[in-house]
Design a protein around this motif. Sequence first.
Motif, PDB file in Angstrom:
ATOM      1  N   GLN A  23      40.376  46.409  40.588  1.00 57.10           N
ATOM      2  CA  GLN A  23      39.329  46.773  40.950  1.00 57.10           C
ATOM      3  C   GLN A  23      39.443  47.676  42.099  1.00 57.10           C
ATOM      4  N   ARG A  24      39.288  49.027  42.021  1.00 59.62           N
ATOM      5  CA  ARG A  24      38.897  49.805  42.961  1.00 59.62           C
ATOM      6  C   ARG A  24      38.077  49.796  43.989  1.00 59.62           C
ATOM      7  N   GLU A  25      38.010  49.918  45.265  1.00 58.90           N
ATOM      8  CA  GLU A  25      37.258  49.852  46.320  1.00 58.90           C
ATOM      9  C   GLU A  25      36.348  50.849  46.266  1.00 58.90           C
ATOM     10  N   PHE A  26      34.912  50.600  46.012  1.00 55.32           N
ATOM     11  CA  PHE A  26      33.925  51.452  45.952  1.00 55.32           C
ATOM     12  C   PHE A  26      33.276  52.131  47.391  1.00 55.32           C
TER      13      PHE A  26
END
Length: 294
Positions: A23-26
Amino acid sequence: MSRAGARGQTSSSRLRGRACVKQREFVFREHGGARANTGRKRAASRKGYERHRERPPLDARTPVHVILRAKSGVPNFRDEDIFRAIRRHIEESSGDDFRVIHFSVQETHIHLIVEATNQVLLSRGVQHLARRITWDVNRLRRHSGSLWRDRYTRRDLTNLRQVRNALVYVLMNARKHQCDEKEAFLASISLDPCSSAAWLDGWHPSAAWMLLALQLDLLRRDLHECPVAAPRTWALREGWKHYGLIHDDEAPSNRLSTRSQTSRSGHASVRARPLTGTRRAIDAGPSSDVTRGG
């Protein structure tokens, strides 16, 4: 291989594939997020008003400086009939859980130094007093509607220096609001009759002649009865005197603070001590954060 075994192998492969995905950091780029100076700006007409935030808890040993500010266009609170009504309500407002110790009535606002058991009883006491004053002022001036500009200002006096500064600020407040030279001179050589200065136990001997003139004026106007309650907290009763009695030529400074300053006698005072600390060994000469000479 059976059909069920092939289906199970396909499901496990999918799970392994999903586990590899991170999950990429927003990152907020242009909109949203907590940033400085964001949100709805206060209207220019609301600057200087009290913010509607939750009041902090109040210790029964802590005196409080309260300010009630009136709307623009209201009658002068220092007019004789209005002042008598305000003074009567201040006297009637004191009880076991809420007490007015000192006050000062100015043209558009009222200063109070009060004691209360807790924050809830403080709010109820101030609101009840403000409501009674509104009824009487509207009756005397045949006016209707709200009288006060916004919610009351509250400043907890958490150390002895703040208590002394607040006493000077409240009782000598008339000297701050005189614009005319003649009125400023008269205020500098007298004590305010629209205050509780006559009932302060802590005047320097240099103020004896002003105090006598004030008492004679109140006696002539039949206002010699004490309208305030006796202090119960040690800070208002005796503690503040460790920083010196109040002289006849003191006047409010622009900003109340607890900074260490040099006293009138030339001795540097120590930093203010909290009320919850020890009462012994207070090594301080007469000092205050108020200006001398009016």
